[in-house]
Design a protein around this motif. Sequence first.
Motif, PDB file in Angstrom:
ATOM      1  N   VAL A  92       0.873  -1.174   0.000  1.00  0.00           N
ATOM      2  CA  VAL A  92       0.000   0.000   0.000  1.00  0.00           C
ATOM      3  C   VAL A  92       0.912   1.227   0.000  1.00  0.00           C
ATOM      4  O   VAL A  92       1.799   1.341   0.853  1.00  0.00           O
ATOM      5  N   TYR A  93       0.677   2.097  -0.948  1.00  0.00           N
ATOM      6  CA  TYR A  93       1.500   3.291  -1.110  1.00  0.00           C
ATOM      7  C   TYR A  93       0.762   4.506  -0.554  1.00  0.00           C
ATOM      8  O   TYR A  93      -0.413   4.733  -0.864  1.00  0.00           O
ATOM      9  N   TYR A  94       1.477   5.271   0.260  1.00  0.00           N
ATOM     10  CA  TYR A  94       0.923   6.455   0.898  1.00  0.00           C
ATOM     11  C   TYR A  94       1.705   7.695   0.481  1.00  0.00           C
ATOM     12  O   TYR A  94       2.942   7.651   0.412  1.00  0.00           O
ATOM     13  N   CYS A  95       0.994   8.775   0.244  1.00  0.00           N
ATOM     14  CA  CYS A  95       1.687  10.037   0.012  1.00  0.00           C
ATOM     15  C   CYS A  95       1.678  10.850   1.307  1.00  0.00           C
ATOM     16  O   CYS A  95       0.827  10.656   2.176  1.00  0.00           O
ATOM     17  N   ARG A  96       2.645  11.721   1.393  1.00  0.00           N
ATOM     18  CA  ARG A  96       2.750  12.612   2.546  1.00  0.00           C
ATOM     19  C   ARG A  96       3.206  13.978   2.055  1.00  0.00           C
ATOM     20  O   ARG A  96       4.051  14.077   1.163  1.00  0.00           O
ATOM     21  N   MET A  97       2.620  15.025   2.637  1.00  0.00           N
ATOM     22  CA  MET A  97       3.010  16.387   2.297  1.00  0.00           C
ATOM     23  C   MET A  97       3.155  17.220   3.554  1.00  0.00           C
ATOM     24  O   MET A  97       2.400  17.035   4.518  1.00  0.00           O
ATOM     25  N   GLU A  98       4.090  18.150   3.526  1.00  0.00           N
ATOM     26  CA  GLU A  98       4.263  19.121   4.601  1.00  0.00           C
ATOM     27  C   GLU A  98       3.600  20.415   4.144  1.00  0.00           C
ATOM     28  O   GLU A  98       4.083  21.078   3.227  1.00  0.00           O
ATOM     29  N   VAL A  99       2.506  20.776   4.797  1.00  0.00           N
ATOM     30  CA  VAL A  99       1.646  21.854   4.325  1.00  0.00           C
ATOM     31  C   VAL A  99       1.586  22.988   5.334  1.00  0.00           C
ATOM     32  O   VAL A  99       1.422  22.763   6.535  1.00  0.00           O
ATOM     33  N   ARG A 100       1.710  24.199   4.801  1.00  0.00           N
ATOM     34  CA  ARG A 100       1.480  25.403   5.591  1.00  0.00           C
ATOM     35  C   ARG A 100       0.111  25.939   5.178  1.00  0.00           C
ATOM     36  O   ARG A 100      -0.118  26.246   4.008  1.00  0.00           O
ATOM     37  N   SER A 101      -0.803  26.087   6.143  1.00  0.00           N
ATOM     38  CA  SER A 101      -2.188  26.450   5.812  1.00  0.00           C
ATOM     39  C   SER A 101      -2.415  27.949   5.673  1.00  0.00           C
ATOM     40  O   SER A 101      -3.394  28.374   5.062  1.00  0.00           O
ATOM     41  N   TYR A 102      -1.531  28.768   6.251  1.00  0.00           N
ATOM     42  CA  TYR A 102      -1.630  30.213   6.100  1.00  0.00           C
ATOM     43  C   TYR A 102      -0.258  30.800   6.381  1.00  0.00           C
ATOM     44  O   TYR A 102       0.631  30.119   6.896  1.00  0.00           O
ATOM     45  N   SER A 103      -0.088  32.064   6.025  1.00  0.00           N
ATOM     46  CA  SER A 103       1.199  32.703   6.165  1.00  0.00           C
ATOM     47  C   SER A 103       1.710  32.613   7.591  1.00  0.00           C
ATOM     48  O   SER A 103       0.968  32.859   8.534  1.00  0.00           O
ATOM     49  N   ARG A 104       2.970  32.217   7.753  1.00  0.00           N
ATOM     50  CA  ARG A 104       3.660  32.120   9.047  1.00  0.00           C
ATOM     51  C   ARG A 104       3.176  30.945   9.896  1.00  0.00           C
ATOM     52  O   ARG A 104       3.596  30.787  11.044  1.00  0.00           O
ATOM     53  N   ALA A 105       2.273  30.148   9.376  1.00  0.00           N
ATOM     54  CA  ALA A 105       1.864  28.947  10.113  1.00  0.00           C
ATOM     55  C   ALA A 105       2.979  27.914  10.028  1.00  0.00           C
ATOM     56  O   ALA A 105       3.791  27.937   9.096  1.00  0.00           O
ATOM     57  N   PRO A 106       3.046  26.997  10.964  1.00  0.00           N
ATOM     58  CA  PRO A 106       4.042  25.938  10.865  1.00  0.00           C
ATOM     59  C   PRO A 106       3.658  24.947   9.773  1.00  0.00           C
ATOM     60  O   PRO A 106       2.477  24.817   9.409  1.00  0.00           O
ATOM     61  N   PHE A 107       4.657  24.252   9.236  1.00  0.00           N
ATOM     62  CA  PHE A 107       4.376  23.176   8.298  1.00  0.00           C
ATOM     63  C   PHE A 107       3.910  21.956   9.096  1.00  0.00           C
ATOM     64  O   PHE A 107       4.571  21.540  10.056  1.00  0.00           O
ATOM     65  N   LEU A 108       2.806  21.373   8.695  1.00  0.00           N
ATOM     66  CA  LEU A 108       2.279  20.169   9.322  1.00  0.00           C
ATOM     67  C   LEU A 108       2.272  19.035   8.312  1.00  0.00           C
ATOM     68  O   LEU A 108       2.046  19.249   7.121  1.00  0.00           O
ATOM     69  N   GLY A 109       2.507  17.830   8.805  1.00  0.00           N
ATOM     70  CA  GLY A 109       2.530  16.672   7.932  1.00  0.00           C
ATOM     71  C   GLY A 109       1.159  16.036   7.782  1.00  0.00           C
ATOM     72  O   GLY A 109       0.456  15.847   8.775  1.00  0.00           O
ATOM     73  N   TYR A 110       0.784  15.737   6.545  1.00  0.00           N
ATOM     74  CA  TYR A 110      -0.494  15.088   6.257  1.00  0.00           C
ATOM     75  C   TYR A 110      -0.243  13.839   5.412  1.00  0.00           C
ATOM     76  O   TYR A 110       0.637  13.832   4.550  1.00  0.00           O
ATOM     77  N   TRP A 111      -1.068  12.825   5.655  1.00  0.00           N
ATOM     78  CA  TRP A 111      -0.969  11.569   4.926  1.00  0.00           C
ATOM     79  C   TRP A 111      -2.217  11.348   4.080  1.00  0.00           C
ATOM     80  O   TRP A 111      -3.315  11.731   4.472  1.00  0.00           O
ATOM     81  N   GLY A 112      -2.025  10.658   2.969  1.00  0.00           N
ATOM     82  CA  GLY A 112      -3.154  10.188   2.202  1.00  0.00           C
ATOM     83  C   GLY A 112      -3.678   8.887   2.792  1.00  0.00           C
ATOM     84  O   GLY A 112      -3.115   8.341   3.740  1.00  0.00           O
ATOM     85  N   GLN A 113      -4.760   8.379   2.196  1.00  0.00           N
ATOM     86  CA  GLN A 113      -5.410   7.188   2.726  1.00  0.00           C
ATOM     87  C   GLN A 113      -4.756   5.899   2.220  1.00  0.00           C
ATOM     88  O   GLN A 113      -5.039   4.826   2.744  1.00  0.00           O
ATOM     89  N   GLY A 114      -3.914   6.012   1.232  1.00  0.00           N
ATOM     90  CA  GLY A 114      -3.223   4.837   0.699  1.00  0.00           C
ATOM     91  C   GLY A 114      -3.876   4.299  -0.551  1.00  0.00           C
ATOM     92  O   GLY A 114      -5.098   4.349  -0.700  1.00  0.00           O
ATOM     93  N   THR A 115      -3.038   3.787  -1.450  1.00  0.00           N
ATOM     94  CA  THR A 115      -3.529   3.119  -2.655  1.00  0.00           C
ATOM     95  C   THR A 115      -2.726   1.832  -2.834  1.00  0.00           C
ATOM     96  O   THR A 115      -1.508   1.822  -2.688  1.00  0.00           O
ATOM     97  N   ARG A 116      -3.425   0.765  -3.136  1.00  0.00           N
ATOM     98  CA  ARG A 116      -2.763  -0.552  -3.189  1.00  0.00           C
ATOM     99  C   ARG A 116      -2.168  -0.804  -4.557  1.00  0.00           C
ATOM    100  O   ARG A 116      -2.815  -0.605  -5.588  1.00  0.00           O
ATOM    101  N   VAL A 117      -0.932  -1.282  -4.539  1.00  0.00           N
ATOM    102  CA  VAL A 117      -0.237  -1.696  -5.756  1.00  0.00           C
ATOM    103  C   VAL A 117       0.104  -3.174  -5.616  1.00  0.00           C
ATOM    104  O   VAL A 117       0.740  -3.579  -4.629  1.00  0.00           O
ATOM    105  N   THR A 118      -0.332  -3.958  -6.588  1.00  0.00           N
ATOM    106  CA  THR A 118      -0.042  -5.393  -6.587  1.00  0.00           C
ATOM    107  C   THR A 118       0.678  -5.741  -7.876  1.00  0.00           C
ATOM    108  O   THR A 118       0.176  -5.472  -8.973  1.00  0.00           O
ATOM    109  N   VAL A 119       1.864  -6.323  -7.727  1.00  0.00           N
ATOM    110  CA  VAL A 119       2.661  -6.728  -8.883  1.00  0.00           C
ATOM    111  C   VAL A 119       2.676  -8.253  -8.914  1.00  0.00           C
ATOM    112  O   VAL A 119       3.282  -8.898  -8.055  1.00  0.00           O
ATOM    113  N   SER A 120       1.976  -8.811  -9.892  1.00  0.00           N
ATOM    114  CA  SER A 120       1.835 -10.261  -9.946  1.00  0.00           C
ATOM    115  C   SER A 120       1.465 -10.691 -11.355  1.00  0.00           C
ATOM    116  O   SER A 120       0.777  -9.968 -12.074  1.00  0.00           O
ATOM    117  N   SER A 121       1.912 -11.883 -11.714  1.00  0.00           N
ATOM    118  CA  SER A 121       1.532 -12.434 -13.023  1.00  0.00           C
ATOM    119  C   SER A 121       0.302 -13.323 -12.885  1.00  0.00           C
ATOM    120  O   SER A 121      -0.179 -13.873 -13.877  1.00  0.00           O
TER     121      SER A 121
END
Length: 121
Positions: A92-121
Amino acid sequence: QVQLVESGGGLVQPGGTLRLSCAASGSIFSINAMGWYRQTPGKERELVATITSDYSTNYADSVKYRFTISRDNAKNTVYLHMNSLKPEDTAVYYCRMEVRSYSRAPFLGYWGQGTRVTVSS
């Protein structure tokens, strides 16, 4: 609040390609680093690739030269282009971003919900 939504996962044969996308929405002033992580059952989440605001990239050794991370700041989106996929890339692959929501706000980390990758024949 900020939401991250991933897409692009699925089933692919060994040697195949996939492109994952992750788009951020909500209260966004600026985004610093973006990244992709993956997790398999019973294991800790591991870093796959990151990209900074000045486009410096970093990759796990296991995906170097096969995966490419990129970003589109106008769309608040990060991509992961995956080539020459192997069964061990299955996770399961997750993205993460460090986001500032307004000027001078701290950067906060956010995660996505995940997407499944299956490699199989």
